[in-house]
Design a protein around this motif. Structure first.
Motif, PDB file in Angstrom:
ATOM      1  N   ALA A  60      75.546 -33.228  21.805  1.00 29.89           N
ATOM      2  CA  ALA A  60      73.841 -34.415  21.157  1.00 29.89           C
ATOM      3  C   ALA A  60      73.325 -33.924  22.287  1.00 29.89           C
ATOM      4  CB  ALA A  60      74.286 -35.965  21.412  1.00 29.89           C
ATOM      5  N   ALA A  61      73.608 -33.618  23.620  1.00 29.27           N
ATOM      6  CA  ALA A  61      73.008 -32.423  24.228  1.00 29.27           C
ATOM      7  C   ALA A  61      72.225 -31.466  24.087  1.00 29.27           C
ATOM      8  CB  ALA A  61      73.447 -33.076  26.127  1.00 29.27           C
ATOM      9  N   ALA A  62      73.072 -30.597  23.292  1.00 29.64           N
ATOM     10  CA  ALA A  62      73.194 -28.802  23.430  1.00 29.64           C
ATOM     11  C   ALA A  62      71.981 -28.881  21.998  1.00 29.64           C
ATOM     12  CB  ALA A  62      74.362 -28.038  22.539  1.00 29.64           C
ATOM     13  N   ALA A  63      72.262 -30.077  21.002  1.00 31.01           N
ATOM     14  CA  ALA A  63      71.698 -30.422  19.813  1.00 31.01           C
ATOM     15  C   ALA A  63      70.300 -30.612  20.470  1.00 31.01           C
ATOM     16  CB  ALA A  63      72.243 -30.890  18.298  1.00 31.01           C
ATOM     17  N   ALA A  64      70.039 -31.661  21.207  1.00 30.45           N
ATOM     18  CA  ALA A  64      69.194 -32.074  21.628  1.00 30.45           C
ATOM     19  C   ALA A  64      68.109 -30.647  22.009  1.00 30.45           C
ATOM     20  CB  ALA A  64      69.277 -33.758  22.106  1.00 30.45           C
ATOM     21  N   ASN A  65      68.663 -30.392  22.933  1.00 28.98           N
ATOM     22  CA  ASN A  65      67.790 -29.447  24.165  1.00 28.98           C
ATOM     23  C   ASN A  65      67.858 -28.497  22.958  1.00 28.98           C
ATOM     24  OD1 ASN A  65      68.065 -30.879  26.870  1.00 28.98           O
ATOM     25  ND2 ASN A  65      70.768 -29.498  26.859  1.00 28.98           N
ATOM     26  N   GLU A  66      68.013 -28.042  21.742  1.00 29.15           N
ATOM     27  CA  GLU A  66      67.936 -26.793  21.173  1.00 29.15           C
ATOM     28  C   GLU A  66      66.487 -27.523  20.658  1.00 29.15           C
ATOM     29  OE1 GLU A  66      69.245 -24.605  17.277  1.00 29.15           O
ATOM     30  OE2 GLU A  66      70.946 -25.761  17.950  1.00 29.15           O
ATOM     31  N   ARG A  67      66.312 -27.528  20.240  1.00 28.23           N
ATOM     32  CA  ARG A  67      65.132 -29.032  19.682  1.00 28.23           C
ATOM     33  C   ARG A  67      63.895 -29.316  20.020  1.00 28.23           C
ATOM     34  NH1 ARG A  67      70.082 -28.833  16.759  1.00 28.23           N
ATOM     35  NH2 ARG A  67      70.360 -28.659  14.438  1.00 28.23           N
ATOM     36  N   GLY A  68      64.429 -29.518  21.188  1.00 26.28           N
ATOM     37  CA  GLY A  68      63.177 -29.940  22.905  1.00 26.28           C
ATOM     38  C   GLY A  68      63.361 -31.655  22.463  1.00 26.28           C
ATOM     39  N   GLU A  69      63.872 -32.026  21.663  1.00 29.38           N
ATOM     40  CA  GLU A  69      64.370 -33.323  22.447  1.00 29.38           C
ATOM     41  C   GLU A  69      65.043 -34.619  23.649  1.00 29.38           C
ATOM     42  OE1 GLU A  69      66.171 -34.048  17.551  1.00 29.38           O
ATOM     43  OE2 GLU A  69      67.484 -34.349  18.701  1.00 29.38           O
ATOM     44  N   HIS A  70      63.942 -34.997  23.517  1.00 30.45           N
ATOM     45  CA  HIS A  70      63.949 -36.373  25.086  1.00 30.45           C
ATOM     46  C   HIS A  70      65.895 -37.348  24.874  1.00 30.45           C
ATOM     47  CE1 HIS A  70      63.137 -39.763  22.496  1.00 30.45           C
ATOM     48  NE2 HIS A  70      61.682 -39.035  22.352  1.00 30.45           N
ATOM     49  N   VAL A  71      65.167 -37.612  25.936  1.00 26.52           N
ATOM     50  CA  VAL A  71      66.944 -38.702  25.947  1.00 26.52           C
ATOM     51  C   VAL A  71      67.211 -39.663  24.764  1.00 26.52           C
ATOM     52  CG1 VAL A  71      65.904 -39.671  27.632  1.00 26.52           C
ATOM     53  CG2 VAL A  71      68.134 -39.660  27.648  1.00 26.52           C
ATOM     54  N   MET A  72      65.929 -40.234  24.375  1.00 27.60           N
ATOM     55  CA  MET A  72      66.222 -41.752  23.502  1.00 27.60           C
ATOM     56  C   MET A  72      66.844 -40.812  21.924  1.00 27.60           C
ATOM     57  SD  MET A  72      65.481 -43.880  24.993  1.00 27.60           S
ATOM     58  CE  MET A  72      65.901 -44.747  24.188  1.00 27.60           C
ATOM     59  N   GLU A  73      66.831 -39.715  21.859  1.00 29.37           N
ATOM     60  CA  GLU A  73      66.936 -39.274  20.282  1.00 29.37           C
ATOM     61  C   GLU A  73      68.406 -38.056  20.945  1.00 29.37           C
ATOM     62  OE1 GLU A  73      63.236 -37.065  18.731  1.00 29.37           O
ATOM     63  OE2 GLU A  73      63.555 -36.370  21.028  1.00 29.37           O
ATOM     64  N   TYR A  74      68.759 -37.590  21.615  1.00 24.17           N
ATOM     65  CA  TYR A  74      70.317 -37.602  22.723  1.00 24.17           C
ATOM     66  C   TYR A  74      70.751 -39.224  22.520  1.00 24.17           C
ATOM     67  CZ  TYR A  74      74.235 -37.425  25.907  1.00 24.17           C
ATOM     68  OH  TYR A  74      75.362 -37.850  26.415  1.00 24.17           O
ATOM     69  N   ASN A  75      70.518 -39.788  22.397  1.00 28.64           N
ATOM     70  CA  ASN A  75      70.971 -41.267  22.823  1.00 28.64           C
ATOM     71  C   ASN A  75      71.566 -41.193  20.915  1.00 28.64           C
ATOM     72  OD1 ASN A  75      71.511 -41.692  25.330  1.00 28.64           O
ATOM     73  ND2 ASN A  75      69.095 -43.193  25.425  1.00 28.64           N
ATOM     74  N   ALA A  76      70.656 -41.411  19.586  1.00 26.05           N
ATOM     75  CA  ALA A  76      70.959 -41.756  19.035  1.00 26.05           C
ATOM     76  C   ALA A  76      71.334 -40.761  18.114  1.00 26.05           C
ATOM     77  CB  ALA A  76      69.738 -41.402  18.199  1.00 26.05           C
ATOM     78  N   ARG A  77      71.788 -39.433  18.850  1.00 27.57           N
ATOM     79  CA  ARG A  77      72.789 -38.592  18.319  1.00 27.57           C
ATOM     80  C   ARG A  77      74.329 -38.962  18.072  1.00 27.57           C
ATOM     81  NH1 ARG A  77      70.816 -33.622  16.342  1.00 27.57           N
ATOM     82  NH2 ARG A  77      68.915 -32.393  16.194  1.00 27.57           N
ATOM     83  N   LYS A  78      74.080 -39.079  19.436  1.00 22.40           N
ATOM     84  CA  LYS A  78      76.083 -39.993  20.007  1.00 22.40           C
ATOM     85  C   LYS A  78      76.483 -41.870  19.865  1.00 22.40           C
ATOM     86  CE  LYS A  78      74.676 -40.359  24.457  1.00 22.40           C
ATOM     87  NZ  LYS A  78      75.205 -41.629  25.377  1.00 22.40           N
ATOM     88  N   GLN A  79      75.690 -41.485  18.776  1.00 24.48           N
ATOM     89  CA  GLN A  79      75.341 -43.240  18.311  1.00 24.48           C
ATOM     90  C   GLN A  79      76.560 -43.892  17.535  1.00 24.48           C
ATOM     91  OE1 GLN A  79      71.669 -46.767  18.331  1.00 24.48           O
ATOM     92  NE2 GLN A  79      72.320 -46.195  16.066  1.00 24.48           N
TER      93      GLN A  79
END
Length: 202
Positions: A165-184
Motif C-alpha cells: 500500500a505504501a509503495a502504490a500510494a507513494n508512486e501515485r502521490g497519494e496521501h495517508v488516507m488513501e494508503y489506509n484505504a489500500r490496505k483496508q
C-alpha cells in the motif's frame, strides 16, 4: 458497557457535506515511510505516556499504545499511535489546552465519528487519538493489536499489505488516507478472524 455488535460494526460513514476533519489548515501526510519495527518504540510510548499523565493527571482515564508500532516485529510508519480516553472527548476545553502546553497540537476533529480528536507531536512523533469511554473504535484498536501480537500469519499478511500500500500510494502521490484505504480489505479480513477468536461473531 460495549456490546459485541457495536464492536464488530464499522462506522464507514463519510463526513457530513461541507465538513472537514482537519484543523488549522492541516492536511493528510504524503510520502509514506513504512520502516522495520524499532525496539525503541515501546520506550518512546512510555515517555509519551509520562508527558500525557503530567499534563492531564486523573483526566487521562486510559492510555494505550496501539497501531503497528505497538506490535513487535511489524513494520510501521515511525509515528507512535496512542489512544487516550477522557471523560468526554467532545469537551476539548477539559484536555486540549493542557496537552497543547505539553507540545501536542490539535489536528483532527471528527464529531460525527465517535467524537474523535487527534493531536500530533513532532518530537517524539506521535498521533494521539482521543475518545470517550466505551468507544467501539478504541476497543477495536486493542483487539487488532492483541491479535497481531500473537498471530504470526496475520502479522506477516498485514506487513505485506502495508508495504504494498505504501509503495502504490507513494508512486501515485497519494496521501495517508488513501494508503489506509489500500490496505483496508486485508485489515477487515484480519479483524474478522480476531472477532471470531474473541467470540464476538460466530
Amino acid at each position: 458497557m460495549l456490546l459485541a455488535d457495536e464492536i464488530v460494526r464499522f462506522d464507514d460513514a463519510p463526513a457530513p457535506p461541507g465538513a472537514s476533519p482537519w484543523v488549522g489548515g492541516a492536511e493528510p501526510a504524503r510520502d509514506i515511510a513504512v520502516v522495520p519495527w524499532d525496539p525503541q518504540w515501546p520506550a518512546v510510548f512510555t515517555a509519551l505516556t509520562s508527558m500525557i499523565e503530567r499534563a492531564l493527571g486523573d483526566r487521562a482515564l486510559e492510555i494505550e499504545h496501539v497501531g503497528s508500532t505497538s506490535v513487535p516485529g511489524l513494520p510501521a510508519k515511525p509515528v507512535i499511535d496512542i489512544d487516550l480516553v477522557v471523560a468526554d472527548s467532545a469537551d476539548e476545553a477539559s484536555y486540549v489546552p493542557a496537552l497543547e502546553a505539553a507540545g501536542f497540537v490539535l489536528r483532527v476533529r471528527e464529531p460525527w465519528w465517535y467524537e474523535h480528536r487527534c493531536l500530533v507531536r513532532e518530537e517524539p512523533r506521535c498521533n494521539l487519538h482521543v475518545f470517550s469511554p466505551d468507544c467501539a473504535e478504541a476497543a477495536r484498536h486493542r483487539i487488532f493489536r492483541n491479535w497481531l501480537r500473537q498471530d504470526d500469519a496475520d502479522r506477516d499478511r498485514y506487513s505485506r499489505a502495508k508495504r504494498a500500500a505504501a509503495a502504490a500510494a507513494n508512486e501515485r502521490g497519494e496521501h495517508v488516507m488513501e494508503y489506509n484505504a489500500r490496505k483496508q480489505d486485508v485489515v477487515r479480513q484480519i479483524y474478522d478472524r480476531a472477532f471470531r477468536a474473541a467470540g464476538l461473531v460466530t
